[in-house]
Design an enzyme around this catalytic site. Structure first.
Site, mmCIF file in Angstrom:
data_model
loop_
_atom_site.group_PDB
_atom_site.id
_atom_site.type_symbol
_atom_site.label_atom_id
_atom_site.label_comp_id
_atom_site.label_asym_id
_atom_site.label_seq_id
_atom_site.Cartn_x
_atom_site.Cartn_y
_atom_site.Cartn_z
ATOM 1 N N THR A 198 10.298 15.191 -2.195
ATOM 2 C CA THR A 198 10.205 15.079 -3.661
ATOM 3 C C THR A 198 10.084 13.622 -4.108
ATOM 4 O O THR A 198 10.593 12.713 -3.455
ATOM 5 C CB THR A 198 11.455 15.682 -4.332
ATOM 6 O OG1 THR A 198 12.615 15.108 -3.721
ATOM 7 C CG2 THR A 198 11.493 17.187 -4.195
ATOM 8 N N LYS A 201 11.727 -6.562 -0.847
ATOM 9 C CA LYS A 201 11.902 -6.419 -2.296
ATOM 10 C C LYS A 201 13.353 -6.701 -2.682
ATOM 11 O O LYS A 201 13.626 -7.391 -3.657
ATOM 12 C CB LYS A 201 11.527 -4.989 -2.745
ATOM 13 C CG LYS A 201 10.033 -4.679 -2.669
ATOM 14 C CD LYS A 201 9.292 -5.409 -3.748
ATOM 15 C CE LYS A 201 7.833 -5.049 -3.852
ATOM 16 N NZ LYS A 201 7.053 -6.029 -4.633
ATOM 17 N N TYR A 246 9.123 -3.480 3.882
ATOM 18 C CA TYR A 246 8.774 -3.629 2.453
ATOM 19 C C TYR A 246 10.009 -3.581 1.535
ATOM 20 O O TYR A 246 10.188 -4.421 0.657
ATOM 21 C CB TYR A 246 7.792 -2.515 2.098
ATOM 22 C CG TYR A 246 7.326 -2.456 0.669
ATOM 23 C CD1 TYR A 246 6.493 -3.441 0.138
ATOM 24 C CD2 TYR A 246 7.687 -1.388 -0.157
ATOM 25 C CE1 TYR A 246 6.048 -3.356 -1.177
ATOM 26 C CE2 TYR A 246 7.243 -1.295 -1.466
ATOM 27 C CZ TYR A 246 6.424 -2.293 -1.968
ATOM 28 O OH TYR A 246 5.992 -2.205 -3.276
ATOM 29 N N GLY A 278 0.849 -1.192 0.000
ATOM 30 C CA GLY A 278 0.000 0.000 0.000
ATOM 31 C C GLY A 278 0.880 1.235 0.000
ATOM 32 O O GLY A 278 2.087 1.142 -0.265
ATOM 33 N N ARG A 334 13.427 11.518 -3.801
ATOM 34 C CA ARG A 334 13.677 10.304 -4.595
ATOM 35 C C ARG A 334 13.410 10.602 -6.063
ATOM 36 O O ARG A 334 12.406 11.220 -6.399
ATOM 37 C CB ARG A 334 12.770 9.174 -4.120
ATOM 38 C CG ARG A 334 12.905 7.913 -4.940
ATOM 39 C CD ARG A 334 12.030 6.797 -4.394
ATOM 40 N NE ARG A 334 12.546 6.254 -3.163
ATOM 41 C CZ ARG A 334 11.807 5.542 -2.298
ATOM 42 N NH1 ARG A 334 10.534 5.331 -2.535
ATOM 43 N NH2 ARG A 334 12.358 5.058 -1.208
HETATM 44 P P1 NAD Z 1 -2.055 -3.700 -5.732
HETATM 45 O O1 NAD Z 1 -2.123 -3.767 -4.252
HETATM 46 O O2 NAD Z 1 -3.109 -2.952 -6.470
HETATM 47 O O3 NAD Z 1 -1.946 -5.169 -6.340
HETATM 48 C C1 NAD Z 1 -1.354 -6.239 -5.665
HETATM 49 C C2 NAD Z 1 -2.326 -7.403 -5.741
HETATM 50 O O4 NAD Z 1 -1.728 -8.552 -5.094
HETATM 51 C C3 NAD Z 1 -3.646 -7.128 -5.027
HETATM 52 O O5 NAD Z 1 -4.750 -7.242 -5.906
HETATM 53 C C4 NAD Z 1 -3.699 -8.176 -3.935
HETATM 54 O O6 NAD Z 1 -5.007 -8.683 -3.675
HETATM 55 C C5 NAD Z 1 -2.797 -9.255 -4.501
HETATM 56 N N1 NAD Z 1 -2.354 -10.160 -3.429
HETATM 57 C C6 NAD Z 1 -1.963 -9.813 -2.176
HETATM 58 N N2 NAD Z 1 -1.740 -10.917 -1.447
HETATM 59 C C7 NAD Z 1 -1.983 -11.974 -2.250
HETATM 60 C C8 NAD Z 1 -1.938 -13.376 -2.044
HETATM 61 N N3 NAD Z 1 -1.606 -13.903 -0.861
HETATM 62 N N4 NAD Z 1 -2.251 -14.189 -3.084
HETATM 63 C C9 NAD Z 1 -2.617 -13.665 -4.288
HETATM 64 N N5 NAD Z 1 -2.692 -12.340 -4.539
HETATM 65 C C10 NAD Z 1 -2.377 -11.505 -3.520
HETATM 66 O O7 NAD Z 1 -0.606 -3.075 -6.069
HETATM 67 P P2 NAD Z 1 0.008 -2.598 -7.465
HETATM 68 O O8 NAD Z 1 0.220 -1.134 -7.343
HETATM 69 O O9 NAD Z 1 -0.775 -3.132 -8.599
HETATM 70 O O10 NAD Z 1 1.439 -3.287 -7.388
HETATM 71 C C11 NAD Z 1 1.792 -4.443 -8.139
HETATM 72 C C12 NAD Z 1 3.236 -4.807 -7.832
HETATM 73 O O11 NAD Z 1 4.107 -3.708 -8.111
HETATM 74 C C13 NAD Z 1 3.479 -5.163 -6.360
HETATM 75 O O12 NAD Z 1 4.426 -6.214 -6.281
HETATM 76 C C14 NAD Z 1 4.090 -3.909 -5.779
HETATM 77 O O13 NAD Z 1 4.888 -4.148 -4.652
HETATM 78 C C15 NAD Z 1 4.890 -3.398 -6.962
HETATM 79 N N6 NAD Z 1 5.134 -1.943 -6.890
HETATM 80 C C16 NAD Z 1 4.124 -1.054 -7.123
HETATM 81 C C17 NAD Z 1 4.386 0.300 -7.061
HETATM 82 C C18 NAD Z 1 3.321 1.325 -7.349
HETATM 83 O O14 NAD Z 1 3.640 2.524 -7.374
HETATM 84 N N7 NAD Z 1 2.066 0.954 -7.572
HETATM 85 C C19 NAD Z 1 5.671 0.769 -6.723
HETATM 86 C C20 NAD Z 1 6.661 -0.159 -6.480
HETATM 87 C C21 NAD Z 1 6.394 -1.525 -6.580
#
Ligand code: NAD
Length: 321
Positions: free
Chosen positions: A218, A152, A148, A77, A283
């Site tokens: 930032t 990663k 987190y 999140g 960042r």
């Molecule tokens: P999101 O929370 O919308 O999507 C992640 C999905 O994973 C969710 O739908 C959730 O239900 C699912 N999930 C969680 N636990 C689970 C489980 N046990 N089994 C199956 N599914 C499960 O987040 P997002 O923004 O779409 O991010 C996608 C990926 O990109 C993630 O790995 C996140 O860490 C990475 N990421 C996103 C951002 C960003 O800015 N959105 C930045 C850095 C990294």
């Protein structure tokens, strides 16, 4: 239809849902897996299975019959959530990622893409608002975001070990603040652009909007269409080191608020809450390697991307009224 079969995990989430739309346009067969369906639109996946990927047997089920895996599933999140749920995040995500990697190896998957984050970069390189853009090699010596970010970084290492020891072709992308329509905008897991759009959508002109921190921190932001284009280009490449994916246009949170207020055509003043988490002070993404490897870089401007995002969030709020 392309003959490749693709699995997208996290398919009920923001990026996973958009990625499936992108892959379907390219005529791939796609299976989506998540613990929930997409919140705001129906999935376009050929198959969608509700599976908890913390469980080993579910990971084996998820990878059956596919050639490629985009592993996006994660418990995550915005800054408020990741700073207050560290044990839950590392527990869930390490289980998902290690099981998915091993299931991919056993099923002889051709390519495995992992979505890492700019949160792997060390705190000591991000302690002022006008920091130098972060290059991929800056991740070491490591001092990642507690919880987190360390998870990663650890999974990036695991991908590297699977590539070196088992020849599983792994790819790691480090996202820098992806935003756009169909992303979470309330409930506590939303990120800064969505939260600001929501607050301004609810505000009347001349209202005060709450900003976390002093607003001088930032970041750079990347629109969702650029994000899915970038990860597709990465998995089509032969590059197996972690790669930034973001824009290199750094803005303060104050500026972000001003852009959204302009889009909304509202005169807004800011009320700063210094007690709220604000993450690192500054960042930005260094895109030198991204340009070299992908022969491309994100091109949607922050103003254009925020316009689409703001109007989508506003329409959701109006629909729910
Ligand atoms: P999101 O929370 O919308 O999507 C992640 C999905 O994973 C969710 O739908 C959730 O239900 C699912 N999930 C969680 N636990 C689970 C489980 N046990 N089994 C199956 N599914 C499960 O987040 P997002 O923004 O779409 O991010 C996608 C990926 O990109 C993630 O790995 C996140 O860490 C990475 N990421 C996103 C951002 C960003 O800015 N959105 C930045 C850095 C990294």
């Amino acid at each position: 239809m392309e003959n490749k079969k693709i699995l997208v995990t996290g398919a009920g989430g923001f990026i996973g849902h958009h990625l499936i739309k992108y892959l379907k346009k390219k005529k791939f067969w796609v299976r989506g897996v998540d613990i929930k369906f997409p919140e705001y639109e129906q999935t376009l996946a050929d198959e969608f299975e509700l599976l908890d990927l913390r469980r080993w047997a579910n990971c084996l089920q998820a990878v059956r019959g596919v050639n490629q895996v985009y592993n996006l599933a994660a418990n995550m999140g915005g800054i408020g959530f990741i700073e207050s749920h560290k044990a839950e995040i590392v527990h869930d995500n390490i289980l998902i990622n290690m099981h998915m990697l091993e299931a991919a190896r056993l099923n002889k998957i051709d390519k495995f893409l992992y979505t890492s984050s700019a949160c792997v970069y060390p705190g000591y390189k991000q302690n002022s608002p006008d920091i130098a853009p972060l290059k991929e090699e800056d991740a070491y010596p490591a001092d990642a975001e507690d919880g987190y970010g360390w998870e990663k970084l650890y999974t990036e290492r695991a991908c590297r070990h699977y590539y070196e020891d088992y020849k599983l072709k792994t790819y790691c992308v480090r996202f820098h603040n992806i935003y756009g329509p169909l992303g979470t905008y309330d409930g506590g897991r939303e990120k800064s652009p969505a939260a600001i759009c929501r607050k301004i959508a609810f505000a009347k002109t001349k209202d005060e909007v709450e900003v976390w921190g002093d607003g001088n921190q930032t970041r750079s932001y990347c629109y969702i269409d650029d994000c899915v284009e970038g990860i597709f280009r990465l998995i089509e490449s032969e590059y197996h080191e972690p790669l930034n994916l973001g824009t290199d246009k750094m803005v303060t949170i104050n500026h972000l608020v001003d852009i959204v207020a302009n889009i909304a055509n509202k005169r807004i003043s800011k009320r700063y809450d210094l007690g709220k988490p604000q993450g690192v002070r500054g960042r930005n993404s260094d895109n030198t390697k991204l340009r070299q490897v992908l022969k491309w870089e994100p091109c949607v401007s922050l103003e254009d991307g925020l316009k689409l995002t703001y109007h989508w969030i506003l329409s959701q709020i109006e629909k729910n009224r």
